[in-house]
Scaffold this active site. Structure first.
Site, mmCIF file in Angstrom:
data_model
loop_
_atom_site.group_PDB
_atom_site.id
_atom_site.type_symbol
_atom_site.label_atom_id
_atom_site.label_comp_id
_atom_site.label_asym_id
_atom_site.label_seq_id
_atom_site.Cartn_x
_atom_site.Cartn_y
_atom_site.Cartn_z
ATOM 1 N N HIS A 43 0.865 -1.176 0.000
ATOM 2 C CA HIS A 43 0.000 0.000 0.000
ATOM 3 C C HIS A 43 0.902 1.226 0.000
ATOM 4 C CE1 HIS A 43 -3.833 2.069 1.732
ATOM 5 N NE2 HIS A 43 -3.125 2.911 1.004
ATOM 6 N N GLU A 70 -2.636 -1.754 -3.099
ATOM 7 C CA GLU A 70 -3.766 -1.072 -2.478
ATOM 8 C C GLU A 70 -3.538 0.434 -2.514
ATOM 9 O OE1 GLU A 70 -4.729 -4.329 1.068
ATOM 10 O OE2 GLU A 70 -3.792 -2.411 1.536
ATOM 11 N N HIS A 191 -7.981 -7.250 6.933
ATOM 12 C CA HIS A 191 -7.853 -6.308 8.051
ATOM 13 C C HIS A 191 -8.131 -7.024 9.378
ATOM 14 C CE1 HIS A 191 -6.911 -2.058 8.766
ATOM 15 N NE2 HIS A 191 -7.430 -2.309 9.943
#
Length: 238
Positions: A43, A70, A191
């Site tokens: 990310h 991401e 997550h």
């Protein structure tokens, strides 16, 4: 088969804390692949506080498993991913200063925006995944936007798994997953998934395509070692 994509942001965070190149992000990614990871997730945030743009280019050159990037689809991010052309881009609604993702997209309010972004990714041969809460309505609108997959934001599942019960925790995720399947969407999750809660999620939603796990896996690797940690996570999703 559910695939394990290892998020290596925390490796970059550790490297950046001291400067230099220890630990080596690229070597760690290759080791993850060698130890059984099915993909690598990064990310790259605008401030490059963990993964840097240079890392993304370095990883693209050497990875042999699926590469998932991401990020919030700002123009700079879209320029990066359309140049790199990873297997998958996961669209998250994070603000630039956000520590970590803490909610999914409101796909109703952002439908036109997401439709345009997904179309651009498709034109570049990139699979799209929209990060959503466990809400069948949000899932259905992600399909309407043209996404290939959704990624369910699983922090509420992880929290309720401990504070309430596994059955209560997973119920809304099963409903959202059913809606994804009904809409013809692939299904990812991520997550706060961990060795504590991952196996139950997989048993409850056996058609999961992919889980993306970073923080918990790297924390476990401090005690188990990276190879053993990846093996244990893979065992949870067999």
């Amino acid at each position: 088969m559910t695939r394990l994509s290892v998020n290596i942001n925390k490796i970059a965070t550790l490297r950046n804390a001291r400067g230099g190149n220890n630990p080596d992000v690229r070597k760690t990614a290759l080791d993850c692949e060698a130890f059984g990871a099915d993909g690598i997730t990064v990310h790259p945030r605008p401030d490059e506080r963990h993964i840097r743009h240079r890392d993304v280019f370095d990883l693209k050159r050497v990875l042999t498993t699926e590469f998932n990037i991401e990020g919030y689809p700002a123009p700079e991010f879209m320029q990066l991913v359309t140049q790199i052309k990873p297997a998958q881009v996961t669209l998250v609604p994070d603000s630039p200063d956000q520590i970590t993702s803490n909610h999914g997209w409101d796909t109703r309010a952002n439908l036109d925006f997401l439709t345009d972004i997904v179309s651009e990714l498709r034109e570049n041969g990139i699979r799209s995944s929209i990060f959503v809460d466990a809400d069948p309505g949000m899932v259905e609108l992600a399909a309407q936007a043209g996404a290939d997959r959704v990624e369910l934001y699983t922090e509420p599942y992880a929290s309720d798994y401990v504070s309430k019960s596994p059955q209560i925790a997973v119920a809304p995720f099963v409903e959202a997953a059913k809606k994804a399947r009904e809409c013809g969407l692939g299904l990812n999750a991520g997550h706060d998934l961990s060795l504590v809660n991952l196996a139950f999620l997989k048993r409850s939603i056996p058609w999961l395509d992919e889980v993306s796990i970073g923080h918990a896996l790297i924390c476990d690797a401090l005690y188990l070692g990276l190879e053993r940690a990846i093996i244990e996570y893979k065992n949870c999703i067999k």
